[in-house]
Enzyme design. Sequence first.
Site, PDB file in Angstrom:
ATOM      1  N   ASP A   1      39.710 -12.759 -27.680  1.00  0.00           N
ATOM      2  CA  ASP A   1      41.139 -12.634 -27.788  1.00  0.00           C
ATOM      3  C   ASP A   1      40.664 -12.830 -25.657  1.00  0.00           C
ATOM      4  O   ASP A   1      40.548 -11.588 -25.681  1.00  0.00           O
ATOM      5  CB  ASP A   1      41.908 -12.114 -28.475  1.00  0.00           C
ATOM      6  CG  ASP A   1      43.382 -11.741 -27.889  1.00  0.00           C
ATOM      7  OD1 ASP A   1      43.786 -12.372 -27.107  1.00  0.00           O
ATOM      8  OD2 ASP A   1      44.029 -10.129 -27.730  1.00  0.00           O
TER       9      ASP A   1
ATOM     10  N   ASP B   1      46.225 -16.702 -22.172  1.00  0.00           N
ATOM     11  CA  ASP B   1      46.027 -15.636 -23.705  1.00  0.00           C
ATOM     12  C   ASP B   1      45.620 -17.289 -24.644  1.00  0.00           C
ATOM     13  O   ASP B   1      46.729 -17.714 -25.173  1.00  0.00           O
ATOM     14  CB  ASP B   1      47.325 -15.528 -23.825  1.00  0.00           C
ATOM     15  CG  ASP B   1      47.985 -14.151 -25.320  1.00  0.00           C
ATOM     16  OD1 ASP B   1      46.715 -13.640 -25.565  1.00  0.00           O
ATOM     17  OD2 ASP B   1      49.054 -13.877 -25.668  1.00  0.00           O
TER      18      ASP B   1
END
Length: 357
Positions: free
Chosen positions: A231, A49
Amino acid sequence: MMLQSFATAIFMISAAIQASGVTVPITDALVHGLVTINVGAGNYMLIVDSGSANTWVGAKTPYQPGPNSKDTGETVTVHYGSGNFSGKVFLDNVDLSSELVVSGQSIGVAKTSTGFNDVDGVLGLGPSDLSSGTTSGGGVVPTVTENLFTEGAINSNLVAISLEPSTSTHEGEIIGEISFGEVDSSKYTGDINYTPITLTSPASTFWGLDASFQYGASRANVLSTTAGIIDHTTSLLLLATDAFKDFQKLTGATPDTNTGLLKVPSTETLESLFFQVKEVTYEITANALIWPRALNSIIGGEAAGIYLVVGDHGSPSGSGLDFVIGYSILRRFYTVLDTGNHRIGIATTPHTHDTTN
């Protein structure tokens, strides 16, 4: 807190690894990537992440303390776009590979979590400021990358992420790697082009950058230069609502109620989407805009359906975070998350123009 024995060991091995860096393989979970690392006395499968900074375990496999585990007495809570977790804060050793160990890393141990089925937690590679206020002790929690750099285990305070598109329906295949401390020139083509973190809030809190988007050979404007983020856990390319509507009109796509994605009747008229960062333009090919058709069944789509990986961010442009370049697109680019120089690097790869669909 850094245990002296581990610090000594890390400095001894750092000279051996500095020449080539250390990589950790990424396996495919179709909508995001996973790494398997050791924390304390257990092995955990964690989501890669770049949109958060806390590293935590325990969503699926219970945390197993090791001989150097320390309960800090603090608590931690983190909210994500599609889930959350809360629990306790430990300091523990994190083994990223046989060559790369960070000691005294702040680790969240989940007591409760939602939205993390079949994974153990998260490896947070976002800017450390994203962790501010997540623990009862307050302050910022240094990331795994920052602690590796502080301990001298890596040359530079950065990670580089290499991925490639799906070629099968099998989860768990190795489809990339994280390189800690150095870039891997064998994984990209041309030059890595760097841009500073955007100054526009709230994108500036993340791996944020300023970019514009154009569609097709005519380069029809979709989104003028504005701030957004990259992201690796967001599955799609998300655009501000007005830009998303313009993209939909330009492609002739229609919303599909079964999948929630845009759908086009054929690939014949679908063109590339381009995004420009400073003076450099990157092409997202028509094939890259299509959800892999071999995976249509997992999203409830028709076997021969042509679904697009561009979605609605849900807010109008000008909000300070007008796009998210997610996993589906980042699989075709090499990205460098350079904390030390407060910048993002992007390069093409041998897979940028893959025709996997």
